[in-house]
Write a protein that holds these residues in place. Structure first.
Motif, PDB file in Angstrom:
ATOM      1  N   PRO A 148      22.725   6.391  21.617  1.00  0.00           N
ATOM      2  CA  PRO A 148      23.638   7.224  22.411  1.00  0.00           C
ATOM      3  C   PRO A 148      24.007   6.524  23.729  1.00  0.00           C
ATOM      4  CG  PRO A 148      21.666   8.476  21.761  1.00  0.00           C
ATOM      5  CD  PRO A 148      21.411   7.048  21.427  1.00  0.00           C
ATOM      6  N   ILE A 149      25.270   6.499  24.029  1.00  0.00           N
ATOM      7  CA  ILE A 149      25.731   5.727  25.180  1.00  0.00           C
ATOM      8  C   ILE A 149      25.186   6.265  26.494  1.00  0.00           C
ATOM      9  CG2 ILE A 149      27.936   6.948  25.413  1.00  0.00           C
ATOM     10  CD1 ILE A 149      29.103   4.073  26.116  1.00  0.00           C
ATOM     11  N   SER A 150      25.022   7.564  26.601  1.00  0.00           N
ATOM     12  CA  SER A 150      24.540   8.144  27.865  1.00  0.00           C
ATOM     13  C   SER A 150      23.089   7.775  28.152  1.00  0.00           C
ATOM     14  CB  SER A 150      24.689   9.669  27.848  1.00  0.00           C
ATOM     15  OG  SER A 150      23.867  10.229  26.831  1.00  0.00           O
ATOM     16  N   GLN A 151      22.350   7.368  27.144  1.00  0.00           N
ATOM     17  CA  GLN A 151      20.956   6.953  27.335  1.00  0.00           C
ATOM     18  C   GLN A 151      20.828   5.430  27.472  1.00  0.00           C
ATOM     19  OE1 GLN A 151      18.491   8.650  24.245  1.00  0.00           O
ATOM     20  NE2 GLN A 151      19.625  10.581  24.335  1.00  0.00           N
ATOM     21  N   THR A 152      21.928   4.716  27.282  1.00  0.00           N
ATOM     22  CA  THR A 152      21.913   3.256  27.295  1.00  0.00           C
ATOM     23  C   THR A 152      22.514   2.679  28.569  1.00  0.00           C
ATOM     24  OG1 THR A 152      22.187   3.328  24.889  1.00  0.00           O
ATOM     25  CG2 THR A 152      22.573   1.207  25.957  1.00  0.00           C
ATOM     26  N   LEU A 153      23.582   3.334  29.063  1.00  0.00           N
ATOM     27  CA  LEU A 153      24.280   2.858  30.257  1.00  0.00           C
ATOM     28  C   LEU A 153      24.485   4.010  31.228  1.00  0.00           C
ATOM     29  CD1 LEU A 153      26.964   0.760  28.368  1.00  0.00           C
ATOM     30  CD2 LEU A 153      25.134  -0.193  29.791  1.00  0.00           C
ATOM     31  N   ASP A 154      24.257   3.752  32.519  1.00  0.00           N
ATOM     32  CA  ASP A 154      24.493   4.799  33.506  1.00  0.00           C
ATOM     33  C   ASP A 154      25.975   4.868  33.851  1.00  0.00           C
ATOM     34  OD1 ASP A 154      25.064   2.788  35.400  1.00  0.00           O
ATOM     35  OD2 ASP A 154      23.101   2.927  36.375  1.00  0.00           O
ATOM     36  N   SER A 155      26.333   5.744  34.776  1.00  0.00           N
ATOM     37  CA  SER A 155      27.746   5.970  35.087  1.00  0.00           C
ATOM     38  C   SER A 155      28.420   4.755  35.713  1.00  0.00           C
ATOM     39  CB  SER A 155      27.896   7.182  36.012  1.00  0.00           C
ATOM     40  OG  SER A 155      27.202   6.951  37.232  1.00  0.00           O
ATOM     41  N   GLU A 156      27.634   3.804  36.193  1.00  0.00           N
ATOM     42  CA  GLU A 156      28.182   2.573  36.771  1.00  0.00           C
ATOM     43  C   GLU A 156      28.219   1.424  35.765  1.00  0.00           C
ATOM     44  OE1 GLU A 156      29.428   2.576  39.929  1.00  0.00           O
ATOM     45  OE2 GLU A 156      28.986   4.719  39.788  1.00  0.00           O
ATOM     46  N   GLY A 157      27.800   1.697  34.518  1.00  0.00           N
ATOM     47  CA  GLY A 157      27.799   0.662  33.497  1.00  0.00           C
ATOM     48  C   GLY A 157      26.594  -0.251  33.542  1.00  0.00           C
ATOM     49  N   HIS A 158      25.500   0.212  34.136  1.00  0.00           N
ATOM     50  CA  HIS A 158      24.262  -0.565  34.180  1.00  0.00           C
ATOM     51  C   HIS A 158      23.331  -0.111  33.059  1.00  0.00           C
ATOM     52  CE1 HIS A 158      25.479  -0.692  38.580  1.00  0.00           C
ATOM     53  NE2 HIS A 158      25.642  -1.935  38.132  1.00  0.00           N
ATOM     54  N   ALA A 159      22.698  -1.076  32.416  1.00  0.00           N
ATOM     55  CA  ALA A 159      21.764  -0.767  31.332  1.00  0.00           C
ATOM     56  C   ALA A 159      20.562  -0.006  31.880  1.00  0.00           C
ATOM     57  CB  ALA A 159      21.306  -2.060  30.672  1.00  0.00           C
ATOM     58  N   THR A 160      20.111   1.016  31.119  1.00  0.00           N
ATOM     59  CA  THR A 160      18.976   1.828  31.558  1.00  0.00           C
ATOM     60  C   THR A 160      17.984   2.031  30.414  1.00  0.00           C
ATOM     61  OG1 THR A 160      20.107   3.903  30.985  1.00  0.00           O
ATOM     62  CG2 THR A 160      20.373   3.119  33.238  1.00  0.00           C
ATOM     63  N   GLY A 161      16.714   2.084  30.778  1.00  0.00           N
ATOM     64  CA  GLY A 161      15.662   2.402  29.821  1.00  0.00           C
ATOM     65  C   GLY A 161      15.562   1.411  28.671  1.00  0.00           C
ATOM     66  N   ALA A 162      14.813   1.825  27.656  1.00  0.00           N
ATOM     67  CA  ALA A 162      14.606   0.974  26.482  1.00  0.00           C
ATOM     68  C   ALA A 162      15.907   0.679  25.737  1.00  0.00           C
ATOM     69  CB  ALA A 162      13.578   1.617  25.549  1.00  0.00           C
ATOM     70  N   PRO A 163      16.799   1.675  25.565  1.00  0.00           N
ATOM     71  CA  PRO A 163      18.070   1.348  24.893  1.00  0.00           C
ATOM     72  C   PRO A 163      18.891   0.310  25.666  1.00  0.00           C
ATOM     73  CG  PRO A 163      17.756   3.723  24.939  1.00  0.00           C
ATOM     74  CD  PRO A 163      16.708   3.125  25.831  1.00  0.00           C
ATOM     75  N   GLY A 164      18.873   0.407  26.990  1.00  0.00           N
ATOM     76  CA  GLY A 164      19.583  -0.557  27.815  1.00  0.00           C
ATOM     77  C   GLY A 164      18.988  -1.950  27.714  1.00  0.00           C
ATOM     78  N   ALA A 165      17.659  -2.020  27.654  1.00  0.00           N
ATOM     79  CA  ALA A 165      16.991  -3.312  27.493  1.00  0.00           C
ATOM     80  C   ALA A 165      17.366  -3.943  26.155  1.00  0.00           C
ATOM     81  CB  ALA A 165      15.477  -3.138  27.611  1.00  0.00           C
ATOM     82  N   ALA A 166      17.453  -3.127  25.113  1.00  0.00           N
ATOM     83  CA  ALA A 166      17.856  -3.637  23.794  1.00  0.00           C
ATOM     84  C   ALA A 166      19.297  -4.153  23.842  1.00  0.00           C
ATOM     85  CB  ALA A 166      17.705  -2.546  22.733  1.00  0.00           C
ATOM     86  N   LEU A 167      20.171  -3.449  24.560  1.00  0.00           N
ATOM     87  CA  LEU A 167      21.557  -3.892  24.699  1.00  0.00           C
ATOM     88  C   LEU A 167      21.617  -5.232  25.427  1.00  0.00           C
ATOM     89  CD1 LEU A 167      24.634  -3.532  24.526  1.00  0.00           C
ATOM     90  CD2 LEU A 167      24.485  -2.095  26.587  1.00  0.00           C
ATOM     91  N   ASP A 168      20.883  -5.348  26.534  1.00  0.00           N
ATOM     92  CA  ASP A 168      20.852  -6.616  27.276  1.00  0.00           C
ATOM     93  C   ASP A 168      20.400  -7.767  26.376  1.00  0.00           C
ATOM     94  OD1 ASP A 168      21.730  -5.622  29.722  1.00  0.00           O
ATOM     95  OD2 ASP A 168      19.708  -5.389  30.548  1.00  0.00           O
ATOM     96  N   LYS A 169      19.408  -7.484  25.540  1.00  0.00           N
ATOM     97  CA  LYS A 169      18.875  -8.521  24.655  1.00  0.00           C
ATOM     98  C   LYS A 169      19.915  -8.954  23.622  1.00  0.00           C
ATOM     99  CE  LYS A 169      14.995  -9.552  21.620  1.00  0.00           C
ATOM    100  NZ  LYS A 169      13.769  -9.061  21.000  1.00  0.00           N
ATOM    101  N   SER A 170      20.660  -8.010  23.082  1.00  0.00           N
ATOM    102  CA  SER A 170      21.635  -8.343  22.041  1.00  0.00           C
ATOM    103  C   SER A 170      22.940  -8.908  22.606  1.00  0.00           C
ATOM    104  CB  SER A 170      21.925  -7.121  21.165  1.00  0.00           C
ATOM    105  OG  SER A 170      22.489  -6.080  21.931  1.00  0.00           O
ATOM    106  N   PHE A 171      23.199  -8.688  23.889  1.00  0.00           N
ATOM    107  CA  PHE A 171      24.462  -9.154  24.466  1.00  0.00           C
ATOM    108  C   PHE A 171      24.589 -10.674  24.416  1.00  0.00           C
ATOM    109  CE2 PHE A 171      27.406 -10.568  27.696  1.00  0.00           C
ATOM    110  CZ  PHE A 171      28.508  -9.779  27.424  1.00  0.00           C
ATOM    111  N   GLY A 172      23.499 -11.382  24.632  1.00  0.00           N
ATOM    112  CA  GLY A 172      23.544 -12.838  24.655  1.00  0.00           C
ATOM    113  C   GLY A 172      24.100 -13.431  23.380  1.00  0.00           C
ATOM    114  N   ARG A 173      23.595 -12.974  22.237  1.00  0.00           N
ATOM    115  CA  ARG A 173      24.084 -13.505  20.958  1.00  0.00           C
ATOM    116  C   ARG A 173      25.557 -13.152  20.743  1.00  0.00           C
ATOM    117  NH1 ARG A 173      21.522 -13.422  14.960  1.00  0.00           N
ATOM    118  NH2 ARG A 173      23.444 -13.960  13.878  1.00  0.00           N
ATOM    119  N   PHE A 174      25.919 -11.931  21.072  1.00  0.00           N
ATOM    120  CA  PHE A 174      27.301 -11.467  20.971  1.00  0.00           C
ATOM    121  C   PHE A 174      28.225 -12.374  21.787  1.00  0.00           C
ATOM    122  CE2 PHE A 174      30.574  -8.673  22.956  1.00  0.00           C
ATOM    123  CZ  PHE A 174      31.210  -8.192  21.826  1.00  0.00           C
ATOM    124  N   ALA A 175      27.867 -12.626  23.040  1.00  0.00           N
ATOM    125  CA  ALA A 175      28.691 -13.452  23.922  1.00  0.00           C
ATOM    126  C   ALA A 175      28.692 -14.911  23.487  1.00  0.00           C
ATOM    127  CB  ALA A 175      28.208 -13.312  25.364  1.00  0.00           C
TER     128      ALA A 175
END
Length: 196
Positions: A148-175
């Motif tokens: 769920p996006i509301s649990q992954t990114l805050d209103s400023e677009g910063h990664a939050t919590g465990a879902p946000g950490a997972a997103l940060d980890k996967s972003f590198g390969r994507f980019a």
């Protein structure tokens, strides 16, 4: 030379959660040294598709359409941020995209999807792979799926919590995937003119 990457977002809803993902992607790309720019379909404000950009006599297209065509032609790569409406793509993003055709050719594109629920917009993301390929882009295999996006990114677009950490980890390969194809297509276009 910094890669010029346009990040497209297309929700017209009043409470737009996906803008968090769009802001995150632009921020992360910029931190990696890319020249990333958000293109918000709502802000561009193109009408429902009547005439494509190429169907206007030269110099007569609406100003917003002309400006966006110039940005698309100058870009090295594209990222499409898509929500999912009833298993399909958002109409605002699809409408903006459909105004152009040849302008997209011979550059790579990547898809990042999101939703309020656990499916993360992946059904819409899959549809976008087909759409973008048909429009002449090389669609990279790596994707981002956020939910769920509301649990992954805050209103400023910063990664939050465990879902946000997972997103940060996967972003590198994507980019990295997009960067590889960006370099490959740019060098090939410089070496040899596209066949059409």
């Amino acid at each position: 030379m910094a890669d010029k990457i346009l990040v497209f977002y297309g929700s017209y809803r009043s409470d737009r959660m996906g803008i968090r993902l769009a802001d995150y992607v632009v921020s992360m790309l910029t931190a990696r040294g890319a020249a990333a720019e958000l293109v918000d379909a709502q802000a561009v404000g193109l009408p429902m598709l009547d005439r494509m950009y190429k169907e206007y006599p030269k110099g007569t297209a609406p100003a917003a359409m002309e400006a966006l065509a110039e940005k698309i032609r100058a870009a090295d790569a594209f990222i499409f941020i898509t929500g999912e409406y009833n298993w399909g793509p958002q109409p605002g993003l699809k409408n903006l995209t459909d105004h152009f055709l040849e302008e997209w050719f011979w550059r790579p594109a990547a898809v990042a999807s999101y939703s309020a629920g656990r499916f993360s917009g992946v059904r819409s993301g899959s549809i976008w792979h087909q759409i973008l390929s048909e429009m002449g882009m090389v669609v990279v295999s790596s994707t981002l799926a956020v939910g769920p996006i509301s649990q992954t990114l805050d209103s400023e677009g910063h990664a939050t919590g465990a879902p946000g950490a997972a997103l940060d980890k996967s972003f590198g390969r994507f980019a990295d995937d997009l960067a590889w194809w960006t370099e490959a297509t740019r060098e090939q276009r410089a070496r040899k003119a596209p066949p059409y």
